[in-house]
Each structure stands twice: as C-alpha cells, then as structure tokens.
Motif scaffolding. Structure first.
Motif, PDB file in Angstrom:
ATOM      1  N   PHE A   4       0.821  -1.208   0.000  1.00  0.00           N
ATOM      2  CA  PHE A   4       0.000   0.000   0.000  1.00  0.00           C
ATOM      3  C   PHE A   4       0.856   1.259   0.000  1.00  0.00           C
ATOM      4  O   PHE A   4       0.546   2.225  -0.708  1.00  0.00           O
ATOM      5  CB  PHE A   4      -0.955  -0.012   1.197  1.00  0.00           C
ATOM      6  CG  PHE A   4      -1.987  -1.092   1.116  1.00  0.00           C
ATOM      7  CD1 PHE A   4      -3.036  -1.005   0.217  1.00  0.00           C
ATOM      8  CD2 PHE A   4      -1.915  -2.219   1.912  1.00  0.00           C
ATOM      9  CE1 PHE A   4      -3.997  -2.000   0.123  1.00  0.00           C
ATOM     10  CE2 PHE A   4      -2.863  -3.224   1.834  1.00  0.00           C
ATOM     11  CZ  PHE A   4      -3.904  -3.122   0.931  1.00  0.00           C
ATOM     12  N   TYR A   5       1.932   1.254   0.767  1.00  0.00           N
ATOM     13  CA  TYR A   5       2.858   2.387   0.720  1.00  0.00           C
ATOM     14  C   TYR A   5       3.429   2.523  -0.690  1.00  0.00           C
ATOM     15  O   TYR A   5       3.426   3.616  -1.272  1.00  0.00           O
ATOM     16  CB  TYR A   5       3.986   2.212   1.737  1.00  0.00           C
ATOM     17  CG  TYR A   5       5.034   3.295   1.625  1.00  0.00           C
ATOM     18  CD1 TYR A   5       4.925   4.465   2.362  1.00  0.00           C
ATOM     19  CD2 TYR A   5       6.114   3.154   0.761  1.00  0.00           C
ATOM     20  CE1 TYR A   5       5.873   5.478   2.233  1.00  0.00           C
ATOM     21  CE2 TYR A   5       7.059   4.151   0.629  1.00  0.00           C
ATOM     22  CZ  TYR A   5       6.939   5.312   1.358  1.00  0.00           C
ATOM     23  OH  TYR A   5       7.873   6.307   1.220  1.00  0.00           O
ATOM     24  N   ALA A   6       3.932   1.422  -1.240  1.00  0.00           N
ATOM     25  CA  ALA A   6       4.587   1.472  -2.549  1.00  0.00           C
ATOM     26  C   ALA A   6       3.630   1.920  -3.646  1.00  0.00           C
ATOM     27  O   ALA A   6       3.989   2.745  -4.509  1.00  0.00           O
ATOM     28  CB  ALA A   6       5.176   0.097  -2.879  1.00  0.00           C
TER      29      ALA A   6
ATOM     30  N   VAL B 211       3.979  13.615   1.630  1.00  0.00           N
ATOM     31  CA  VAL B 211       3.297  12.389   1.209  1.00  0.00           C
ATOM     32  C   VAL B 211       3.923  11.174   1.881  1.00  0.00           C
ATOM     33  O   VAL B 211       3.224  10.286   2.382  1.00  0.00           O
ATOM     34  CB  VAL B 211       3.339  12.255  -0.325  1.00  0.00           C
ATOM     35  CG1 VAL B 211       2.889  10.855  -0.762  1.00  0.00           C
ATOM     36  CG2 VAL B 211       2.465  13.317  -0.983  1.00  0.00           C
ATOM     37  N   HIS B 212       5.236  11.119   1.892  1.00  0.00           N
ATOM     38  CA  HIS B 212       5.944  10.005   2.538  1.00  0.00           C
ATOM     39  C   HIS B 212       5.552   9.902   4.012  1.00  0.00           C
ATOM     40  O   HIS B 212       5.228   8.808   4.502  1.00  0.00           O
ATOM     41  CB  HIS B 212       7.454  10.205   2.401  1.00  0.00           C
ATOM     42  CG  HIS B 212       8.266   9.372   3.341  1.00  0.00           C
ATOM     43  ND1 HIS B 212       8.469   8.012   3.163  1.00  0.00           N
ATOM     44  CD2 HIS B 212       8.900   9.702   4.494  1.00  0.00           C
ATOM     45  CE1 HIS B 212       9.207   7.551   4.158  1.00  0.00           C
ATOM     46  NE2 HIS B 212       9.479   8.549   4.978  1.00  0.00           N
ATOM     47  N   ALA B 213       5.559  11.010   4.722  1.00  0.00           N
ATOM     48  CA  ALA B 213       5.221  10.994   6.146  1.00  0.00           C
ATOM     49  C   ALA B 213       3.774  10.546   6.356  1.00  0.00           C
ATOM     50  O   ALA B 213       3.473   9.793   7.295  1.00  0.00           O
ATOM     51  CB  ALA B 213       5.449  12.378   6.748  1.00  0.00           C
ATOM     52  N   PHE B 214       2.886  11.008   5.494  1.00  0.00           N
ATOM     53  CA  PHE B 214       1.472  10.629   5.570  1.00  0.00           C
ATOM     54  C   PHE B 214       1.301   9.122   5.383  1.00  0.00           C
ATOM     55  O   PHE B 214       0.625   8.445   6.166  1.00  0.00           O
ATOM     56  CB  PHE B 214       0.707  11.405   4.497  1.00  0.00           C
ATOM     57  CG  PHE B 214      -0.771  11.161   4.464  1.00  0.00           C
ATOM     58  CD1 PHE B 214      -1.635  11.878   5.276  1.00  0.00           C
ATOM     59  CD2 PHE B 214      -1.321  10.229   3.587  1.00  0.00           C
ATOM     60  CE1 PHE B 214      -3.011  11.671   5.232  1.00  0.00           C
ATOM     61  CE2 PHE B 214      -2.694  10.011   3.534  1.00  0.00           C
ATOM     62  CZ  PHE B 214      -3.530  10.738   4.365  1.00  0.00           C
ATOM     63  N   LEU B 215       1.936   8.578   4.362  1.00  0.00           N
ATOM     64  CA  LEU B 215       1.814   7.153   4.071  1.00  0.00           C
ATOM     65  C   LEU B 215       2.525   6.298   5.115  1.00  0.00           C
ATOM     66  O   LEU B 215       2.081   5.188   5.419  1.00  0.00           O
ATOM     67  CB  LEU B 215       2.364   6.853   2.674  1.00  0.00           C
ATOM     68  CG  LEU B 215       1.570   7.463   1.518  1.00  0.00           C
ATOM     69  CD1 LEU B 215       2.277   7.197   0.191  1.00  0.00           C
ATOM     70  CD2 LEU B 215       0.146   6.908   1.471  1.00  0.00           C
ATOM     71  N   GLU B 216       3.623   6.801   5.665  1.00  0.00           N
ATOM     72  CA  GLU B 216       4.303   6.093   6.757  1.00  0.00           C
ATOM     73  C   GLU B 216       3.348   5.882   7.928  1.00  0.00           C
ATOM     74  O   GLU B 216       3.246   4.779   8.478  1.00  0.00           O
ATOM     75  CB  GLU B 216       5.522   6.902   7.224  1.00  0.00           C
ATOM     76  CG  GLU B 216       6.749   6.749   6.367  1.00  0.00           C
ATOM     77  CD  GLU B 216       7.559   5.523   6.747  1.00  0.00           C
ATOM     78  OE1 GLU B 216       7.596   5.169   7.942  1.00  0.00           O
ATOM     79  OE2 GLU B 216       8.158   4.913   5.837  1.00  0.00           O
TER      80      GLU B 216
END
Length: 251
Positions: free
Chosen positions: A139-141, A163-168
């Motif tokens: 899902f992250y990828a 976006v990275h922080a949100f998905l993390e």
C-alpha cells in the motif's frame, strides 16, 4: 453534484434516492472517487440500492481524478477521512445510517465503528483491504507511485516528503490486519457486519475470513462471487437481504 465544506476541506458528494440512509464508500485506495462504481467496481452499488435507500457517496479527500480536497493530516491520516465521512452525514442532518465500503472502505468502516459505533446500524464490506504478510509494503509502494506524485503536481502546498510521512503513518505505523483496529476490537464489535471477500493482492481472503470468524455479528457472502460474473447478482442479493434485515430491526 453538491459540495460539503468545512474549513479547508471540500468534499464532493452525491445524494440519491430516499429511505434509510446508506453511505457507500468507493474503492480505489487513496484515489477512491465516485467514478469507481461506473468503471472498476464489480457492481454499481448506487444503481443497485438507490430505489430502496437514500444512497450517499463521495470522492475521498485528495483523490486524483476527484473533486474533494483538504490538508494531508500526517499525524492522523485515517481519522481525517473518518472526519470527512461523519462530517458529511452531519451536514446532511443524518444521525444513524447503514454503510457499505469497497476496498479501502473496509478499514474506513472499522475506524468509523471505533469512532462512532452508535451511529452505524450495520456495515457491508465489499472486497475489503487488509494486510498481507507476503506483500508488507504494497500500500505504501502503490500510493507513493500512483497517488503522491499526481497530487503534488496539482497542489503546490504539498511535496513528496509530506506524502511520505502521511503514508508512513497510514500504512507502516500499524502494519497488521485491517490497519485501523485490533483483533480485540473486532471480537467485541456488536455491529452487524456482512463481508464479501476477495482474494487479490490488496484484498486478502485470509483477513476477510478472520474478520468473519472474530466479529460476533458477522455474516459472509458466497465465495468466490466475482467470477464467474453470473455469481455477482447472487452475492448482491445476499447483501441486499442483510441490509433489509438490519433496516427492519430499526424501523
């Protein structure tokens, strides 16, 4: 179609039909929009149920291809979407309602049941998303590739670090089960649940089955039901019968 606005959040929605409210959450992950029902859904839930229920659906906040927008709330990603869903129902003057969710709608429904269990009469989870151990980062990828770049391209206030922080926070902070609640929560859930399992990469059959086994008031459709396509109407009829029973228990 109308727009619900609250602060910096704008939610594009559709309100069709009459009767008991049925909130229908489209699939498509973070790119979930109302067009899902016409293009990618195994059945068009709004068309199926609009003659019997007041069907309310919406574009997810910040979905590419949709018209809903709002901030990326890095510290509370799942709750931000739940805010939109419950806020829309408040905006429409609806207290109690039925809910049907496709794909990411499964985790959304569980979070809604955690936040406002007294408002959800019953829930239908169609091909619900869940954690698959053999694909722990799917899902992250998928979203870092298929959601984040297009969002940043049209939103100068955002960047890929956000976006990275949100998905993390959304997919890596609690990488297990249905992401938004624990197995203990499901064991104690008294809301009637109807599950229509799938078994594709983002929709693991094992998680759907575990939900059915754990939830005390869970029911399950035939399986498989998406193929051959002749089986889809039978599964939809089972979901319809479930919703009718729950509606009749209230009215």
């Amino acid at each position: 179609m109308p727009m619900y606005e609250k602060g910096s959040v704008r939610i594009h929605y559709q309100d069709t039909g009459t009767g008991m409210p049925l909130l229908i959450l489209p699939g498509g992950g973070l790119n979930a929009t109302m067009s899902f029902f016409k293009s990618r859904s195994p059945f068009d839930a709004v068309e199926e149920f609009k003659n019997d229920y007041r069907c309310i659906t919406m574009d997810a906040r910040n979905a590419n291809g949709g018209e809903s927008s709002g901030p990326l709330e890095v510290d509370r990603p799942w709750d931000a979407y739940t805010d939109d869903q419950l806020g829309l129902m408040d905006h429409l003057g609806i207290d109690k309602f039925l809910v049907m969710g496709f794909c990411i709608g499964g985790p959304f429904i569980w979070n809604m049941l955690k936040r406002a269990p007294e408002r959800v009469i019953a829930a239908v989870m169609v091909q619900p998303s869940g954690f698959r151990p053999e694909l722990p980062d799917q899902f992250y990828a998928n979203n870092i590739k298929d959601w984040g770049p297009a969002l940043c391209a049209r939103r100068p206030d955002l960047n890929m670090d956000i976006v990275h922080a949100f998905l993390e926070k959304m997919y890596r902070a609690n990488p297990d089960f249905v992401f938004t609640v624990s197995r203990d929560f499901v064991r104690q859930c008294q809301t009637p649940i109807f599950v229509m399992p799938d078994d594709t990469a983002p929709h693991p059959y094992a998680v759907a089955k575990e939900v059915v086994d754990l939830a005390p008031k869970a029911e399950v459709s035939i399986y498989p039901w998406k193929e051959p396509k002749e089986r889809v109407p039978e599964a939809v009829a089972q979901a319809r019968a479930f919703l009718e029973r729950q509606r009749n228990n209230v009215t």
